[in-house]
Design a protein around this motif. Structure first.
Motif, PDB file in Angstrom:
ATOM      1  N   GLY A 213      42.429  46.036  37.437  1.00  0.00           N
ATOM      2  CA  GLY A 213      41.242  45.218  37.200  1.00  0.00           C
ATOM      3  C   GLY A 213      41.585  43.818  36.727  1.00  0.00           C
ATOM      4  N   PHE A 214      42.605  43.718  35.873  1.00  0.00           N
ATOM      5  CA  PHE A 214      43.043  42.400  35.390  1.00  0.00           C
ATOM      6  C   PHE A 214      43.543  41.533  36.545  1.00  0.00           C
ATOM      7  CE2 PHE A 214      46.473  39.643  33.847  1.00  0.00           C
ATOM      8  CZ  PHE A 214      45.775  38.891  32.905  1.00  0.00           C
ATOM      9  N   LEU A 215      44.366  42.114  37.410  1.00  0.00           N
ATOM     10  CA  LEU A 215      44.890  41.364  38.552  1.00  0.00           C
ATOM     11  C   LEU A 215      43.769  40.982  39.519  1.00  0.00           C
ATOM     12  CD1 LEU A 215      48.161  43.393  39.292  1.00  0.00           C
ATOM     13  CD2 LEU A 215      47.970  41.151  38.204  1.00  0.00           C
ATOM     14  N   PHE A 216      42.817  41.889  39.706  1.00  0.00           N
ATOM     15  CA  PHE A 216      41.707  41.614  40.620  1.00  0.00           C
ATOM     16  C   PHE A 216      40.887  40.417  40.151  1.00  0.00           C
ATOM     17  CE2 PHE A 216      37.283  42.195  41.943  1.00  0.00           C
ATOM     18  CZ  PHE A 216      37.431  42.352  43.322  1.00  0.00           C
ATOM     19  N   VAL A 217      40.581  40.382  38.856  1.00  0.00           N
ATOM     20  CA  VAL A 217      39.745  39.309  38.324  1.00  0.00           C
ATOM     21  C   VAL A 217      40.488  37.981  38.283  1.00  0.00           C
ATOM     22  CG1 VAL A 217      38.507  38.535  36.269  1.00  0.00           C
ATOM     23  CG2 VAL A 217      38.318  40.902  36.994  1.00  0.00           C
ATOM     24  N   CYS A 218      41.779  38.035  37.960  1.00  0.00           N
ATOM     25  CA  CYS A 218      42.533  36.793  37.762  1.00  0.00           C
ATOM     26  C   CYS A 218      42.979  36.146  39.069  1.00  0.00           C
ATOM     27  CB  CYS A 218      43.755  37.066  36.881  1.00  0.00           C
ATOM     28  SG  CYS A 218      43.342  37.467  35.180  1.00  0.00           S
ATOM     29  N   PHE A 219      43.263  36.919  40.099  1.00  0.00           N
ATOM     30  CA  PHE A 219      43.886  36.362  41.290  1.00  0.00           C
ATOM     31  C   PHE A 219      43.025  36.442  42.549  1.00  0.00           C
ATOM     32  CE2 PHE A 219      47.372  37.586  38.480  1.00  0.00           C
ATOM     33  CZ  PHE A 219      48.082  36.388  38.422  1.00  0.00           C
ATOM     34  N   ILE A 220      41.856  37.053  42.459  1.00  0.00           N
ATOM     35  CA  ILE A 220      40.941  37.101  43.600  1.00  0.00           C
ATOM     36  C   ILE A 220      39.679  36.331  43.223  1.00  0.00           C
ATOM     37  CG2 ILE A 220      39.568  38.571  45.119  1.00  0.00           C
ATOM     38  CD1 ILE A 220      41.635  40.736  44.794  1.00  0.00           C
ATOM     39  N   GLN A 221      39.352  35.325  43.988  1.00  0.00           N
ATOM     40  CA  GLN A 221      38.205  34.490  43.694  1.00  0.00           C
ATOM     41  C   GLN A 221      36.905  35.219  44.064  1.00  0.00           C
ATOM     42  OE1 GLN A 221      38.329  31.561  42.152  1.00  0.00           O
ATOM     43  NE2 GLN A 221      40.552  31.710  41.996  1.00  0.00           N
ATOM     44  N   VAL A 222      36.050  35.411  43.072  1.00  0.00           N
ATOM     45  CA  VAL A 222      34.736  36.018  43.301  1.00  0.00           C
ATOM     46  C   VAL A 222      33.677  35.113  42.682  1.00  0.00           C
ATOM     47  CG1 VAL A 222      35.524  38.412  43.442  1.00  0.00           C
ATOM     48  CG2 VAL A 222      35.028  37.417  41.218  1.00  0.00           C
ATOM     49  N   ASN A 223      32.519  35.058  43.326  1.00  0.00           N
ATOM     50  CA  ASN A 223      31.457  34.175  42.853  1.00  0.00           C
ATOM     51  C   ASN A 223      30.683  34.741  41.671  1.00  0.00           C
ATOM     52  OD1 ASN A 223      32.010  32.253  44.866  1.00  0.00           O
ATOM     53  ND2 ASN A 223      30.755  33.367  46.357  1.00  0.00           N
ATOM     54  N   ASN A 224      30.705  36.079  41.521  1.00  0.00           N
ATOM     55  CA  ASN A 224      29.996  36.705  40.412  1.00  0.00           C
ATOM     56  C   ASN A 224      30.699  38.009  40.066  1.00  0.00           C
ATOM     57  OD1 ASN A 224      28.806  38.851  42.197  1.00  0.00           O
ATOM     58  ND2 ASN A 224      27.780  37.063  43.088  1.00  0.00           N
ATOM     59  N   LEU A 225      30.153  38.723  39.095  1.00  0.00           N
ATOM     60  CA  LEU A 225      30.772  39.953  38.614  1.00  0.00           C
ATOM     61  C   LEU A 225      30.360  41.194  39.394  1.00  0.00           C
ATOM     62  CD1 LEU A 225      30.593  39.470  34.736  1.00  0.00           C
ATOM     63  CD2 LEU A 225      32.593  39.276  36.209  1.00  0.00           C
ATOM     64  N   LEU A 226      29.507  41.029  40.403  1.00  0.00           N
ATOM     65  CA  LEU A 226      29.047  42.204  41.150  1.00  0.00           C
ATOM     66  C   LEU A 226      30.199  42.950  41.825  1.00  0.00           C
ATOM     67  CD1 LEU A 226      26.710  43.947  42.113  1.00  0.00           C
ATOM     68  CD2 LEU A 226      26.398  42.375  44.035  1.00  0.00           C
ATOM     69  N   PRO A 227      31.147  42.272  42.513  1.00  0.00           N
ATOM     70  CA  PRO A 227      32.273  43.022  43.107  1.00  0.00           C
ATOM     71  C   PRO A 227      33.096  43.768  42.070  1.00  0.00           C
ATOM     72  CG  PRO A 227      32.137  40.820  44.035  1.00  0.00           C
ATOM     73  CD  PRO A 227      31.196  40.848  42.878  1.00  0.00           C
ATOM     74  N   VAL A 228      33.275  43.156  40.899  1.00  0.00           N
ATOM     75  CA  VAL A 228      34.034  43.822  39.832  1.00  0.00           C
ATOM     76  C   VAL A 228      33.298  45.070  39.353  1.00  0.00           C
ATOM     77  CG1 VAL A 228      35.084  43.524  37.559  1.00  0.00           C
ATOM     78  CG2 VAL A 228      34.964  41.592  39.129  1.00  0.00           C
ATOM     79  N   ALA A 229      31.972  44.955  39.189  1.00  0.00           N
ATOM     80  CA  ALA A 229      31.178  46.100  38.748  1.00  0.00           C
ATOM     81  C   ALA A 229      31.201  47.226  39.781  1.00  0.00           C
ATOM     82  CB  ALA A 229      29.738  45.653  38.480  1.00  0.00           C
ATOM     83  N   VAL A 230      31.101  46.867  41.073  1.00  0.00           N
ATOM     84  CA  VAL A 230      31.131  47.885  42.133  1.00  0.00           C
ATOM     85  C   VAL A 230      32.488  48.571  42.170  1.00  0.00           C
ATOM     86  CG1 VAL A 230      31.005  48.237  44.617  1.00  0.00           C
ATOM     87  CG2 VAL A 230      29.370  46.737  43.503  1.00  0.00           C
ATOM     88  N   LEU A 231      33.575  47.791  42.041  1.00  0.00           N
ATOM     89  CA  LEU A 231      34.913  48.376  42.028  1.00  0.00           C
ATOM     90  C   LEU A 231      35.093  49.306  40.833  1.00  0.00           C
ATOM     91  CD1 LEU A 231      37.801  48.538  43.156  1.00  0.00           C
ATOM     92  CD2 LEU A 231      38.355  46.522  41.766  1.00  0.00           C
ATOM     93  N   GLY A 232      34.622  48.877  39.667  1.00  0.00           N
ATOM     94  CA  GLY A 232      34.710  49.734  38.486  1.00  0.00           C
ATOM     95  C   GLY A 232      33.917  51.019  38.642  1.00  0.00           C
ATOM     96  N   ALA A 233      32.729  50.918  39.237  1.00  0.00           N
ATOM     97  CA  ALA A 233      31.912  52.115  39.463  1.00  0.00           C
ATOM     98  C   ALA A 233      32.597  53.062  40.443  1.00  0.00           C
ATOM     99  CB  ALA A 233      30.529  51.705  39.988  1.00  0.00           C
ATOM    100  N   ALA A 234      33.231  52.502  41.488  1.00  0.00           N
ATOM    101  CA  ALA A 234      33.932  53.344  42.465  1.00  0.00           C
ATOM    102  C   ALA A 234      35.101  54.082  41.811  1.00  0.00           C
ATOM    103  CB  ALA A 234      34.433  52.487  43.626  1.00  0.00           C
ATOM    104  N   LEU A 235      35.849  53.391  40.976  1.00  0.00           N
ATOM    105  CA  LEU A 235      36.970  54.034  40.283  1.00  0.00           C
ATOM    106  C   LEU A 235      36.480  55.103  39.307  1.00  0.00           C
ATOM    107  CD1 LEU A 235      39.234  50.915  39.587  1.00  0.00           C
ATOM    108  CD2 LEU A 235      39.585  52.696  41.298  1.00  0.00           C
TER     109      LEU A 235
END
Length: 267
Positions: A213-235
């Motif tokens: 999750g740390f690598l995803f947030v720091c090195f992948i450009q996202v416009n909002n937190l929705l992709p992070v929330a979806v990834l966390g929910a999937a995990l």
């Protein structure tokens, strides 16, 4: 700069009254800053700033939970005042968090005072319990809850409406270096709160998720937190079903081992 109207002040006091009851009973957990800030922003007519302050304040209070008689800074006043200060003084959310903490500490001390003051009701509560006077016992509990909720409403109204001009003048009179200090402190608080939460919850088997999750947030450009929330929910869903299948397999192995025991000697 924005002014809080009388109706908005009364609405904020009503909000504090309701969430104060919930915080005292810990029933629905609507007292969490992310909800309180969002509702405060909606009352003030700027839900966007409520969402921003709610996210930061919730992170700051993520790892702060009561332990026995020890009370952390009050999350309700932190949520309301952070949003109000950001709205009325035109400050960013990080600076507003630092300025909202004194109000949070004020409410914390009031609640601690009530913990001691309400001991005077214990003798009556014991008497009602011995005589099975359930109606009087219930009224006594409702009285203490009403006192706490009314205090939340009164403190909120005084801080948000009555003292708003004084608060604005205080913020405007602050030197730039002090305002920047509050901004830096407010930016650090969410990291501290999340660190306290991880200290309790983090386990070795979950460390790959944290690193990923740390690598995803720091090195992948996202416009909002929705992709992070979806990834966390999937995990989380994967971990849930994986743990469930492991438990079912262990239960099956145990049942097979019991059925394969030798009972030829009658033992």
């Amino acid at each position: 700069m924005h002014e809080i109207t009388l109706m908005q002040g009364l609405a904020l006091a009503s909000l504090a009254f309701i969430v104060g009851i919930d915080f005292w009973l810990e029933a629905l957990f609507i007292f969490r800053p992310i909800i309180v800030c969002t509702l405060t922003g909606a009352i003030l007519g700027d839900i966007r700033i409520g969402l921003i302050t709610g996210g930061l304040t919730e992170l700051a209070f993520a790892g702060l939970t009561p332990a026995g008689g020890v009370q952390p800074p009050n999350p309700i006043m932190a949520g309301i005042m952070t949003t109000v200060i950001a709205y009325t003084a035109g400050l960013d959310a990080k600076t507003a968090i630092g300025l909202g903490l004194p109000f949070s500490l004020l409410m914390q001390y009031i609640i601690l005072f009530y913990y001691s003051a309400f001991s005077v009701f214990m003798q009556k509560a014991d008497k009602y319990a011995e005589t099975t006077n359930t109606s009087a016992f219930a009224l006594l509990n409702l009285l203490t809850i009403f006192i706490v909720a009314l205090t939340y409403a009164l403190v909120t109204f005084l801080c948000t409406y009555v003292a708003q001009s004084t608060m604005q003048q205080l913020v405007l009179s602050m030197p730039k270096w002090l305002t920047h200090g509050f901004e830096v402190a407010g930016g650090i608080l969410p990291a501290v709160g999340f660190g306290l939460l991880l200290r309790v919850m983090l386990k070795k088997q979950y460390s790959p998720y944290l690193i990923g999750g740390f690598l995803f947030v720091c090195f992948i450009q996202v416009n909002n937190l929705l992709p992070v929330a979806v990834l966390g929910a999937a995990l989380a869903v994967y971990e849930y079903f994986n743990s469930k299948s492991k438990a079912e397999m262990l239960l099956k192995i145990e049942s097979q081992s019991k059925s394969s025991e030798d009972f030829s000697n009658g033992i």
